[in-house]
Design an enzyme around this catalytic site. Structure first.
Site, mmCIF file in Angstrom:
data_model
loop_
_atom_site.group_PDB
_atom_site.id
_atom_site.type_symbol
_atom_site.label_atom_id
_atom_site.label_comp_id
_atom_site.label_asym_id
_atom_site.label_seq_id
_atom_site.Cartn_x
_atom_site.Cartn_y
_atom_site.Cartn_z
ATOM 1 N N HIS A 6 3.929 -2.470 11.502
ATOM 2 C CA HIS A 6 5.251 -2.750 10.654
ATOM 3 C C HIS A 6 5.944 -3.426 12.040
ATOM 4 O O HIS A 6 6.364 -4.824 12.252
ATOM 5 C CB HIS A 6 5.833 -1.867 9.757
ATOM 6 C CG HIS A 6 5.162 -1.505 8.668
ATOM 7 N ND1 HIS A 6 4.355 -0.126 8.716
ATOM 8 C CD2 HIS A 6 5.187 -1.640 7.450
ATOM 9 C CE1 HIS A 6 3.852 -0.466 7.286
ATOM 10 N NE2 HIS A 6 5.077 -0.787 6.562
ATOM 11 N N ASP B 76 -1.728 -6.470 3.357
ATOM 12 C CA ASP B 76 -0.840 -6.265 3.389
ATOM 13 C C ASP B 76 0.245 -6.994 3.574
ATOM 14 O O ASP B 76 0.701 -8.473 3.712
ATOM 15 C CB ASP B 76 -1.123 -5.232 4.470
ATOM 16 C CG ASP B 76 -0.007 -4.492 4.635
ATOM 17 O OD1 ASP B 76 1.360 -4.011 4.170
ATOM 18 O OD2 ASP B 76 -0.322 -3.063 5.734
#
Length: 465
Positions: free
Chosen positions: A194, A264
């Site tokens: 992330h 993702d």
């Protein structure tokens, strides 16, 4: 028309701008976050308004349990992290006491609990109109990745595969598809993708034998797969989500997976730099689609500059399609549509049993089996049927005795239950009764010997009435 883009919205209801974006034929769905949640009624109304706009839009959420669960109040069950199921597997079999109760096996109990967990997860979301949860997680816990940690079932790929399959079975029973993640495995990479680039330097042989093994064993069962934003330099210099080697050669051809592939979140740090080049939202989207993704997620952009990044992406994707820089795929679109529940448009917002969504006051269906390892949620749960029809009345035969005797016994239980509250566990309110009632009409009861009631008297199916 291929609709590959999964976007998000900023609030708890659709704005005029949201409606305009969701009508774009390139948008195939949206992903919900905690900011889109107030309570069940609001979430149900939101999903209903989305389906009224376009019935084919896929409404998704990251809702795994543990620390990744978007909706936790107003009756949603607080699901455990998946590690709790893995720990249950590893427990020594608890042999029965001398009272004659059955033996218990750690692995079998864990699979049973995992199936219950998947059913509760799916049914509570489906009851509010959500179509898909990005679960279960198939990553192995090597003790190296804090972003995975207790989200993983454990270290052993066989245990992970079997527990994940049980969760998947429960989700399918509730009418919800599933998505395994993060292919081929995020657990060995130390960095959190992330916020930073994540790298796994093992060989292809080592990865396929370990972290990717659950995908091979579940290739015929998974509805969808989400690749990791992790670079495996001994296989390909690109992250898996941008790699034709991983998505086409290995996942599709070698492992035989035929379901949908989601990227993702393309706003993650590990997705914004490929081959040493900084990528824009548009560049990342095209790279993922060309690599083999069927759908791409761009998350949390609606809350930045009023969603200007989403508008730019829609405009540039339209131009790319017209110029031939990107080819729409009928096969990818068919995979997206296959993820929609059979009754997704009809069931949203209904709680009267007529459209496949049932409000079961009291304990969520199957939730009693989660008691050994999960924190109870506040209030009631909900269950849903995938086909939009009431569940059939279970019967052990077709004779007249099998029809009259159970009904007569149910009436007797009704009378006794109104005198002695101790009967309440076996006479729990069913889906056809309004909230607040302590007992149902006699014909709505689940009889103690019925397959719809477990040994503790907990309802495990919607009302057959």
């Amino acid at each position: 028309m291929h609709a590959p883009l999964i976007i998000d919205i900023a609030g708890t209801a659709l704005s005029k701008t949201d409606r305009q974006r969701l009508r774009n034929p390139l948008v195939g769905g949206l992903i919900l976050f905690s900011r889109n949640w107030e309570n069940r009624a609001q979430l149900t109304a939101l999903c209903k308004s989305i389906k009224a706009l376009r019935a084919d839009l896929l409404i998704a959420v990251d809702h795994e349990g543990g620390r990744v669960q978007r909706f936790k109040t107003d009756g949603f069950t607080h699901l455990p992290p998946m590690r709790a199921l893995g720990d249950m597997w590893l427990q020594a079999p608890a042999h029965a006491a001398k009272n004659g109760s059955q033996k218990r096996s750690g692995p079998l109990d864990a699979c049973n609990a995992a199936s219950a967990c998947g059913y509760v997860l799916g049914s509570e979301l489906r009851a509010c109109g959500v179509d898909l949860s990005f679960a279960p997680i198939l990553d192995l816990d090597h003790g190296r990745s804090s972003v995975i940690g207790d989200r993983s079932f454990g270290r052993d790929p066989g245990v992970v595969a079997l527990l994940a399959k049980s969760v998947m079975q429960g989700m399918l029973q509730s009418g919800m598809a599933h998505c395994g993640k993060h292919f081929p495995g995020h657990g060995f990479a130390t960095a959190d993708s992330h916020v930073a680039a994540a790298v796994d330097r093992r060989s292809l042989t080592a990865i396929l034998a370990d972290d990717a093994a659950p995908y091979r064993w579940l290739s015929n069962s998974l509805s969808a797969v989400m690749p990791a934003h992790v670079v495996y330099p001994k296989v390909d210099h690109r992250p898996a989500g941008f790699s034709p080697v991983w998505l086409q050669t290995i996942l599709r051809e070698r492992l035989g997976f035929t379901g949908a592939v989601f990227s993702d979140d393309l706003s993650m740090a590990a997705a914004r730099r490929v081959d040493g080049v900084e990528l824009s939202d548009m560049d990342a989207t095209l790279a993922a689609l060309h690599a083999g993704c069927d759908l791409t997620l761009l998350c949390n952009q609606s809350v930045v500059d009023e969603g200007a990044a989403i508008d730019r992406l829609l405009e540039r994707m339209t131009e790319a399609l017209l110029k031939g820089d990107w080819q729409a795929s009928e096969t990818a679109e068919a995979r997206r549509v296959a993820l929609l529940p059979a009754s997704s448009s009809a069931a949203v917002g209904r709680s009267d049993g007529a459209a496949g969504v049932y409000a079961c006051d009291g304990q969520p269906a199957l939730a009693g089996r989660l008691r050994p390892f999960r924190e109870r949620g506040a209030g009631a749960g909900r269950t849903a049927r995938p086909d939009g029809r009431p569940a059939p009345w279970p019967s052990s035969g077709t004779g007249i005795k099998n029809r009259i005797v159970p009904t007569a016994f149910a009436i007797a239980l009704s009378l006794l239950g109104r005198v002695r509250p101790a009967f309440a566990p076996a006479l729990r309110p069913c889906c056809r009764c309004e909230p607040g009632r302590t007992l149902c009409p006699p014909t709505h009861f689940f009889l103690p010997w019925s397959p719809t009631v477990d040994r503790k008297g907990l309802i495990v199916r919607p009302c057959p009435a």
